[in-house]
Design an enzyme around this catalytic site. Structure first.
Site, mmCIF file in Angstrom:
data_model
loop_
_atom_site.group_PDB
_atom_site.id
_atom_site.type_symbol
_atom_site.label_atom_id
_atom_site.label_comp_id
_atom_site.label_asym_id
_atom_site.label_seq_id
_atom_site.Cartn_x
_atom_site.Cartn_y
_atom_site.Cartn_z
ATOM 1 N N CYS A 21 -17.649 4.655 7.267
ATOM 2 C CA CYS A 21 -19.004 4.876 6.740
ATOM 3 C C CYS A 21 -19.475 3.700 5.893
ATOM 4 C CB CYS A 21 -19.065 6.176 5.936
ATOM 5 S SG CYS A 21 -18.037 6.144 4.473
ATOM 6 N N ASP A 53 -18.752 3.152 2.769
ATOM 7 C CA ASP A 53 -18.916 3.470 1.342
ATOM 8 C C ASP A 53 -17.800 2.839 0.507
ATOM 9 O OD1 ASP A 53 -21.045 4.858 2.196
ATOM 10 O OD2 ASP A 53 -20.315 6.847 1.653
ATOM 11 N N CYS A 89 -22.499 7.693 -0.277
ATOM 12 C CA CYS A 89 -23.282 8.905 -0.021
ATOM 13 C C CYS A 89 -23.266 9.837 -1.229
ATOM 14 C CB CYS A 89 -22.709 9.621 1.195
ATOM 15 S SG CYS A 89 -21.162 10.441 0.829
ATOM 16 N N CYS A 111 -15.081 11.927 1.698
ATOM 17 C CA CYS A 111 -15.721 11.378 0.496
ATOM 18 C C CYS A 111 -14.864 11.684 -0.737
ATOM 19 C CB CYS A 111 -17.119 11.948 0.324
ATOM 20 S SG CYS A 111 -18.071 11.997 1.854
HETATM 21 FE FE1 FES Z 1 -18.396 8.046 3.500
HETATM 22 FE FE2 FES Z 1 -19.355 9.949 2.014
HETATM 23 S S1 FES Z 1 -20.021 9.390 3.986
HETATM 24 S S2 FES Z 1 -17.839 8.500 1.476
#
Ligand code: FES
Length: 126
Positions: A35, A37, A60, A104
């Site tokens: 993702c 992040d 996110c 996450c």
């Molecule tokens: Fe990757 Fe939340 S979508 S940490």
């Protein structure tokens, strides 16, 4: 049923302990390649107690809520206890996350582990 619990929304909208600790005793940065992040944790530790913790999360809403809750769960706790923190405990404290958002909370666990490892490395080097 709402997708996200009230606690997730609260910690997303009003994240606790956001920021940087300039003279941190341990810093951990992790990311999720899928993702994209990124989460960074800063720890201040005195006599093996986490006296302060701050985070920066580029990610996110669930990642922000997870970091915020994770900092609340380890603040004031002994290092040994913080090492035991699991992503499940973070998700439970948030009254749950959707299955596809559990990764996450994993980021929060990993960021804290990385910061604690950095602390241990610095401590054994001094
Ligand atoms: Fe990757 Fe939340 S979508 S940490």
């Amino acid at each position: 049923m709402a997708l996200y619990s009230d606690k997730v929304m609260d910690h997303f909208r009003n994240p606790r302990n956001v920021g940087v600790i300039e003279d941190a005793d341990g810093i951990g940065e992790v990311g999720n390649a899928k993702c994209g992040d990124i989460m960074k944790m800063y720890l201040k530790i005195e006599d093996e107690i986490i006296t302060d913790v701050k985070f920066e999360t580029f990610g996110c809403g669930s990642a922000i809520a997870s970091s915020s809750m994770a900092t609340e769960l380890i603040k004031g706790k002994p290092v040994a206890e913080a090492m035991e923190l699991t992503n499940k405990a973070v998700a439970e404290a948030l009254d749950g996350l959707p299955d596809y958002k559990m990764h996450c909370s994993v980021l929060a666990e990993e960021a804290i582990q990385a910061a604690l490892e950095d602390y241990q490395t610095k401590k054994s080097a001094s």
